[in-house]
Design a protein around this motif. Sequence first.
Motif, PDB file in Angstrom:
ATOM      1  N   MET A  50       0.828  -1.202   0.000  1.00  0.00           N
ATOM      2  CA  MET A  50       0.000   0.000   0.000  1.00  0.00           C
ATOM      3  C   MET A  50       0.870   1.263   0.000  1.00  0.00           C
ATOM      4  N   LEU A  51       1.949   1.257   0.758  1.00  0.00           N
ATOM      5  CA  LEU A  51       2.844   2.418   0.762  1.00  0.00           C
ATOM      6  C   LEU A  51       3.367   2.708  -0.639  1.00  0.00           C
ATOM      7  N   VAL A  52       3.752   1.656  -1.359  1.00  0.00           N
ATOM      8  CA  VAL A  52       4.255   1.829  -2.730  1.00  0.00           C
ATOM      9  C   VAL A  52       3.162   2.412  -3.621  1.00  0.00           C
ATOM     10  N   LEU A  53       1.950   1.866  -3.523  1.00  0.00           N
ATOM     11  CA  LEU A  53       0.862   2.327  -4.386  1.00  0.00           C
ATOM     12  C   LEU A  53       0.331   3.699  -3.984  1.00  0.00           C
ATOM     13  N   TRP A  54       0.425   4.052  -2.720  1.00  0.00           N
ATOM     14  CA  TRP A  54       0.026   5.405  -2.310  1.00  0.00           C
ATOM     15  C   TRP A  54       0.999   6.430  -2.860  1.00  0.00           C
ATOM     16  N   ALA A 106     -11.199   2.506  -4.475  1.00  0.00           N
ATOM     17  CA  ALA A 106     -11.595   3.591  -3.567  1.00  0.00           C
ATOM     18  C   ALA A 106     -11.288   3.194  -2.123  1.00  0.00           C
ATOM     19  N   ALA A 107     -11.516   1.924  -1.792  1.00  0.00           N
ATOM     20  CA  ALA A 107     -11.232   1.450  -0.428  1.00  0.00           C
ATOM     21  C   ALA A 107      -9.735   1.524  -0.131  1.00  0.00           C
ATOM     22  N   GLY A 108      -8.913   1.178  -1.095  1.00  0.00           N
ATOM     23  CA  GLY A 108      -7.469   1.258  -0.921  1.00  0.00           C
ATOM     24  C   GLY A 108      -6.995   2.685  -0.743  1.00  0.00           C
ATOM     25  N   ARG A 112      -5.572   5.138   3.128  1.00  0.00           N
ATOM     26  CA  ARG A 112      -4.415   6.039   3.295  1.00  0.00           C
ATOM     27  C   ARG A 112      -4.675   7.038   4.431  1.00  0.00           C
ATOM     28  N   ARG A 113      -5.897   7.544   4.514  1.00  0.00           N
ATOM     29  CA  ARG A 113      -6.215   8.529   5.558  1.00  0.00           C
ATOM     30  C   ARG A 113      -6.051   7.939   6.959  1.00  0.00           C
TER      31      ARG A 113
END
Length: 149
Positions: A50-54, A106-108, A112-113
């Motif tokens: 997730m960090l990579v994709l954010w 959208a969930a992914g 992030r928040r």
Amino acid sequence: MSDKKKPANQTLRLDNQLCFALYSTSLAMTKMYKPMLDANGLTYPQYLVMLVLWEEDGLTVSQIGERLFLDSGTLTPLLKRMESTGLLLRLRDTEDERRVYVGLTAAGNSLRRTATDLPSCVQSLTGCSLSEIVSLSENIKAFRQRLMR
């Protein structure tokens, strides 16, 4: 074997091994992250994805693997599980079926928040200042680069 304890060669003592210091520290780090990530429905490897994709959405599996130092055999099952939980989508390239793109749902994106507070929680739990964390991280990355040569 005798019952008497022989003095260990200092070079072979577990506590003198850099590899063990790094390994046990990595275990302690993931253990520290676990409750925070559980609250977000993520495992530690999923959090790294997730960090990579954010940072950059729409990467290929290969690009994600390069960033995380993981091969596709390890990464693909992880991405499949994340897709099944609705965090991301995997799309095969129509021109080159070997290439698979990964995009956040959208969930992914909304996750992030809630994850934004994790770095400050880590700083608080470790008792390290931001400058200490940055310095340690830079030293570890430089050491990794030496190992990869």
